[in-house]
Design a protein around this motif. Structure first.
Motif, PDB file in Angstrom:
ATOM      1  N   ASP A  81       0.811  -1.225   0.000  1.00  0.00           N
ATOM      2  CA  ASP A  81       0.000   0.000   0.000  1.00  0.00           C
ATOM      3  C   ASP A  81       0.843   1.273   0.000  1.00  0.00           C
ATOM      4  O   ASP A  81       0.444   2.310   0.537  1.00  0.00           O
ATOM      5  CB  ASP A  81      -0.956   0.031   1.216  1.00  0.00           C
ATOM      6  CG  ASP A  81      -1.903  -1.157   1.213  1.00  0.00           C
ATOM      7  OD1 ASP A  81      -2.273  -1.607   0.116  1.00  0.00           O
ATOM      8  OD2 ASP A  81      -2.274  -1.614   2.303  1.00  0.00           O
ATOM      9  N   LYS A  96       1.938   2.228  -5.004  1.00  0.00           N
ATOM     10  CA  LYS A  96       2.558   1.679  -6.229  1.00  0.00           C
ATOM     11  C   LYS A  96       1.735   1.999  -7.469  1.00  0.00           C
ATOM     12  O   LYS A  96       2.273   2.394  -8.509  1.00  0.00           O
ATOM     13  CB  LYS A  96       2.698   0.144  -6.114  1.00  0.00           C
ATOM     14  CG  LYS A  96       3.616  -0.313  -5.003  1.00  0.00           C
ATOM     15  CD  LYS A  96       3.617  -1.820  -4.883  1.00  0.00           C
ATOM     16  CE  LYS A  96       2.354  -2.424  -4.353  1.00  0.00           C
ATOM     17  NZ  LYS A  96       2.037  -2.125  -2.938  1.00  0.00           N
ATOM     18  N   ASN A 151      -5.359 -10.340  -3.511  1.00  0.00           N
ATOM     19  CA  ASN A 151      -5.066  -9.754  -2.188  1.00  0.00           C
ATOM     20  C   ASN A 151      -4.608  -8.308  -2.364  1.00  0.00           C
ATOM     21  O   ASN A 151      -4.711  -7.499  -1.456  1.00  0.00           O
ATOM     22  CB  ASN A 151      -3.988 -10.569  -1.440  1.00  0.00           C
ATOM     23  CG  ASN A 151      -2.753 -10.883  -2.267  1.00  0.00           C
ATOM     24  OD1 ASN A 151      -2.734 -10.707  -3.479  1.00  0.00           O
ATOM     25  ND2 ASN A 151      -1.704 -11.361  -1.617  1.00  0.00           N
ATOM     26  N   GLY A 183      -4.639  -4.437  -3.579  1.00  0.00           N
ATOM     27  CA  GLY A 183      -5.642  -3.397  -3.822  1.00  0.00           C
ATOM     28  C   GLY A 183      -4.894  -2.156  -4.257  1.00  0.00           C
ATOM     29  O   GLY A 183      -4.176  -1.556  -3.467  1.00  0.00           O
ATOM     30  N   HIS A 184      -4.987  -1.815  -5.519  1.00  0.00           N
ATOM     31  CA  HIS A 184      -4.204  -0.722  -6.095  1.00  0.00           C
ATOM     32  C   HIS A 184      -5.136   0.403  -6.529  1.00  0.00           C
ATOM     33  O   HIS A 184      -6.008   0.188  -7.362  1.00  0.00           O
ATOM     34  CB  HIS A 184      -3.381  -1.241  -7.286  1.00  0.00           C
ATOM     35  CG  HIS A 184      -2.325  -2.234  -6.894  1.00  0.00           C
ATOM     36  ND1 HIS A 184      -1.525  -2.877  -7.797  1.00  0.00           N
ATOM     37  CD2 HIS A 184      -1.929  -2.664  -5.661  1.00  0.00           C
ATOM     38  CE1 HIS A 184      -0.690  -3.676  -7.150  1.00  0.00           C
ATOM     39  NE2 HIS A 184      -0.915  -3.562  -5.863  1.00  0.00           N
ATOM     40  N   GLY A 236      -3.643 -12.504   9.786  1.00  0.00           N
ATOM     41  CA  GLY A 236      -4.440 -11.363   9.296  1.00  0.00           C
ATOM     42  C   GLY A 236      -4.447 -11.352   7.776  1.00  0.00           C
ATOM     43  O   GLY A 236      -4.294 -10.292   7.164  1.00  0.00           O
ATOM     44  N   THR A 266      -5.808 -11.679   3.827  1.00  0.00           N
ATOM     45  CA  THR A 266      -6.956 -11.057   3.175  1.00  0.00           C
ATOM     46  C   THR A 266      -8.064 -12.093   2.918  1.00  0.00           C
ATOM     47  O   THR A 266      -9.113 -11.742   2.378  1.00  0.00           O
ATOM     48  CB  THR A 266      -6.533 -10.441   1.824  1.00  0.00           C
ATOM     49  OG1 THR A 266      -5.985 -11.485   1.010  1.00  0.00           O
ATOM     50  CG2 THR A 266      -5.502  -9.347   2.012  1.00  0.00           C
ATOM     51  N   GLN A 279       1.905  -6.085  -3.137  1.00  0.00           N
ATOM     52  CA  GLN A 279       2.407  -6.200  -1.760  1.00  0.00           C
ATOM     53  C   GLN A 279       3.711  -5.401  -1.597  1.00  0.00           C
ATOM     54  O   GLN A 279       3.856  -4.387  -2.252  1.00  0.00           O
ATOM     55  CB  GLN A 279       2.597  -7.677  -1.364  1.00  0.00           C
ATOM     56  CG  GLN A 279       1.296  -8.454  -1.177  1.00  0.00           C
ATOM     57  CD  GLN A 279       0.647  -8.912  -2.459  1.00  0.00           C
ATOM     58  OE1 GLN A 279       1.272  -9.578  -3.258  1.00  0.00           O
ATOM     59  NE2 GLN A 279      -0.612  -8.595  -2.676  1.00  0.00           N
ATOM     60  N   THR A 307       3.140 -12.460   2.907  1.00  0.00           N
ATOM     61  CA  THR A 307       2.287 -13.105   1.920  1.00  0.00           C
ATOM     62  C   THR A 307       3.060 -14.309   1.362  1.00  0.00           C
ATOM     63  O   THR A 307       4.166 -14.625   1.832  1.00  0.00           O
ATOM     64  CB  THR A 307       1.841 -12.105   0.827  1.00  0.00           C
ATOM     65  OG1 THR A 307       0.812 -12.730   0.055  1.00  0.00           O
ATOM     66  CG2 THR A 307       2.993 -11.666  -0.073  1.00  0.00           C
ATOM     67  N   ARG A 333      -9.868  -2.847   5.982  1.00  0.00           N
ATOM     68  CA  ARG A 333      -9.351  -2.802   7.354  1.00  0.00           C
ATOM     69  C   ARG A 333      -8.517  -1.536   7.576  1.00  0.00           C
ATOM     70  O   ARG A 333      -7.863  -1.058   6.658  1.00  0.00           O
ATOM     71  CB  ARG A 333      -8.447  -4.019   7.632  1.00  0.00           C
ATOM     72  CG  ARG A 333      -9.211  -5.313   7.709  1.00  0.00           C
ATOM     73  CD  ARG A 333      -8.277  -6.492   7.897  1.00  0.00           C
ATOM     74  NE  ARG A 333      -7.446  -6.711   6.728  1.00  0.00           N
ATOM     75  CZ  ARG A 333      -6.447  -7.578   6.670  1.00  0.00           C
ATOM     76  NH1 ARG A 333      -6.137  -8.287   7.743  1.00  0.00           N
ATOM     77  NH2 ARG A 333      -5.753  -7.749   5.573  1.00  0.00           N
TER      78      ARG A 333
HETATM   79  P1  IMO Z   1      -0.964  -4.197  -2.185  1.00  0.00           P
HETATM   80  O1  IMO Z   1      -0.551  -4.782  -3.493  1.00  0.00           O
HETATM   81  C1  IMO Z   1      -0.923  -4.546   2.175  1.00  0.00           C
HETATM   82  C2  IMO Z   1      -0.993  -8.613   3.829  1.00  0.00           C
HETATM   83  C3  IMO Z   1      -2.217  -9.065   4.583  1.00  0.00           C
HETATM   84  C4  IMO Z   1      -1.572  -9.983   5.597  1.00  0.00           C
HETATM   85  C5  IMO Z   1      -0.475 -10.660   4.777  1.00  0.00           C
HETATM   86  C6  IMO Z   1      -0.851 -12.024   4.212  1.00  0.00           C
HETATM   87  O2  IMO Z   1      -2.254  -3.454  -2.219  1.00  0.00           O
HETATM   88  O3  IMO Z   1       0.156  -3.427  -1.557  1.00  0.00           O
HETATM   89  P2  IMO Z   1      -2.401 -12.781   2.191  1.00  0.00           P
HETATM   90  O4  IMO Z   1      -3.870 -12.591   1.943  1.00  0.00           O
HETATM   91  O5  IMO Z   1      -1.520 -12.246   1.116  1.00  0.00           O
HETATM   92  O6  IMO Z   1      -2.061 -14.212   2.533  1.00  0.00           O
HETATM   93  O7  IMO Z   1      -2.094 -11.940   3.532  1.00  0.00           O
HETATM   94  O8  IMO Z   1      -0.186  -9.771   3.701  1.00  0.00           O
HETATM   95  N1  IMO Z   1      -1.254  -8.110   2.453  1.00  0.00           N
HETATM   96  C7  IMO Z   1      -1.182  -6.827   2.104  1.00  0.00           C
HETATM   97  N2  IMO Z   1      -0.959  -5.719   2.856  1.00  0.00           N
HETATM   98  N3  IMO Z   1      -1.073  -4.440   0.842  1.00  0.00           N
HETATM   99  C8  IMO Z   1      -1.273  -5.542   0.073  1.00  0.00           C
HETATM  100  O9  IMO Z   1      -1.280  -5.499  -1.282  1.00  0.00           O
HETATM  101  C9  IMO Z   1      -1.378  -6.803   0.709  1.00  0.00           C
HETATM  102  N4  IMO Z   1      -1.587  -8.062   0.267  1.00  0.00           N
HETATM  103  C10 IMO Z   1      -1.489  -8.853   1.341  1.00  0.00           C
HETATM  104  O10 IMO Z   1      -2.871  -7.976   5.207  1.00  0.00           O
HETATM  105  O11 IMO Z   1      -0.939  -9.236   6.606  1.00  0.00           O
END
Ligand code: IMO
Ligand code: GDP
Ligand code: MG
Length: 440
Positions: A13, A16, A38, A40-41, A126, A128, A223, A238, A305
């Protein structure tokens, strides 16, 4: 030809998508290489907020070839509904293409993700709950189903017959959940396969030819570095490799095909989900960083969240620079610090018990024993100029410039792009990565 990776340098987040959107104008290809829905852009453009989960953010420009590589995991239901929503917004998806080698998130992956999280109780990650971890686990266990498998009834039936009995046993015997019906899954996923068939391409070959034709390629990371399965804060990570190396494995290009790596970092730090966060804040300062009440308040794009917030952590950014060969930074959300009296940046960690100080991320220390060592900076609240109004680096408040200079000196990497608001126009481009091969 320039081939750039844009990746998250923190816990995701970082903004990007906004940087990808900015650079996509000059790119011919925009390619996702890992992760799934997972991600969110968010891109704010034309007075509208666009949210992407699997589709590359470059799709906002018509004519850009947008590819989803083999290193991603695809929930076809989620992808098709994202595509439908974008088409309803008037976007043209004919240039979207998908690797047949990407793994498919199946219904049991999502159910197992949820059941595992429940079983972890207080130690939950935690996630997604999009089935990401179980889909990648099956890929590595060689029990996965790929996009090419849902194009063919015989293939899909054979794969499901091999895999589903074990999944049903896990669901019913371990987690006390109902079993899934093979015929039902077969019919639904063949229909998804039918809808996705026109979008299939050999991503690796397309990129090889693009490079030969001197076309510009942009790899869009999802991520962030600290969520990387190998180099992140395991197990609170992740299940893929968001770092630059992930772009080669996740699309089928060799490492020499990449000329530059842009690390995207916020001017502070945020995290969603569980796990260590040494510079985390709460109270009034956190409220400013959360940007409470603003349209860019820190809430997850995918799960809604609240994001945890804290000061910038340069120890972690040094790790990001090292593992991805970051050649320049895009620092976002500098405008959010406009209202701070003072600003801190973590320059080292100290072991609370032994007093030992670490300037690089210590791999064998329990993060719970570490406290941040801060350097304090004066804010620019009382200066006449505001970051959010600046459109060139020289227009930034003097104290903001000092903060940026210190970050650059500590990391040994220049900050070439600065985000000063969510809109496309709210940006300072000091040096465009497409200007030449000077970043190579
Ligand atoms: P973008 O691309 C922020 C976090 C989840 C959790 C951990 C594992 O928008 O930056 P998962 O569902 O991948 O098994 O969750 O990773 N997480 C992210 N946090 N931005 C994301 O994507 C995320 N994708 C997964 O909150 O802590
Ligand atoms: P991504 O997952 O890395 O693409 O980031 P997200 O889209 O999940 O979250 C970043 C949020 O910050 C989005 O709401 C963006 O619109 C917003 N954003 C991006 N850059 C800036 C910036 O420079 N300033 C402000 N105020 N908001 C920004
Ligand atoms: Mg996001």
């Amino acid at each position: 030809m320039v081939s750039l990776v844009v990746l998250g340098a923190q816990w995701g987040d970082e903004g990007k998508a906004k940087i990808v959107d900015l650079l996509a104008e000059k790119a011919d290809y925009v390619v996702r290489y890992q992760g799934g829905n997972n991600a969110g852009h968010t891109v704010t453009a034309n007075g509208k907020k666009y949210k992407f989960h699997l589709v590359p953010s470059g799709i906002l420009y018509s004519g850009k070839k947008c590819l989803i590589g083999n290193g991603t995991v695809i929930d076809p239901k989620a992808l098709l509904s994202e595509m439908q929503a974008l088409e309803n917004d008037g976007l043209d998806l004919t240039s979207l293409k998908i690797s047949p080698l990407a793994h498919v998130t199946m219904p049991y992956h999502i159910l197992i993700d949820a059941a595992q999280e429940e079983a972890r109780g207080e130690n939950k990650i935690g996630t997604t709950v999009r089935g990401i971890g179980p889909t990648y686990a099956d890929k590595i266990s060689r029990t996965g189903i790929r996009i090419k498998d849902i194009l063919d009834e015989t293939l899909l039936r054979t794969r499901l017959e091999a895999v589903l009995p074990e999944k049903n046993a896990i669901l019913s015997k371990l987690y006390n959940k109902p079993e899934l019906d093979l015929e039902n899954i077969l019919e639904t996923y063949l229909a998804y396969g039918h809808s996705l068939r026109p979008f299939i391409t050999d991503v690796s070959l397309d990129l090889f030819n693009a490079a030969k034709n001197e076309e510009n390629i942009l790899f869009e990371g999802a991520q962030g570095t600290l969520l990387d399965i190998d180099h992140g804060t395991y197990p609170f990570v992740t299940s893929s490799n968001p770092i630059a190396g992930g772009a080669t494995i996740g699309t089928g290009v060799g490492p020499l095909a990449i000329n530059a790596v842009i690390g995207v970092a916020k001017a502070f730090t945020t995290r969603v989900g569980e796990g260590p966060f040494p510079t985390q804040l709460d109270g009034d300062l956190a409220k400013i960083l959360v940007a409470e009440g603003t349209p860019w308040a820190e809430f997850g794009t995918t799960t809604g969240r609240a994001r945890k917030v804290g000061w910038l952590d340069l120890v972690l950014l040094k790790l990001a620079v090292r593992v991805s060969s970051i050649s320049s930074f895009a620092l976002t959300k500098l405008d959010v610090l406009d209202d701070m009296e003072t600003i801190q940046a973590c320059i080292a960690y100290k072991n609370k018990k032994t007093g030992e100080v670490y300037h690089d991320f210590p791999l064998c220390e329990d993060m719970a024993n570490l406290e941040p060592v801060y350097k304090e900076f004066a804010g620019w609240k009382n200066e006449r100029s505001r970051c959010r109004d600046a459109r060139s680096r020289k227009d930034l408040p003097a104290n903001a410039k000092e903060y940026l200079n210190f970050i650059e000196e500590t990391l040994g990497v220049s900050i070439d792009i600065i985000g000063v608001g969510p809109d496309r126009e709210e940006i300072i481009i000091d040096k465009s990565p497409f200007q030449a091969r000077s970043l190579v």
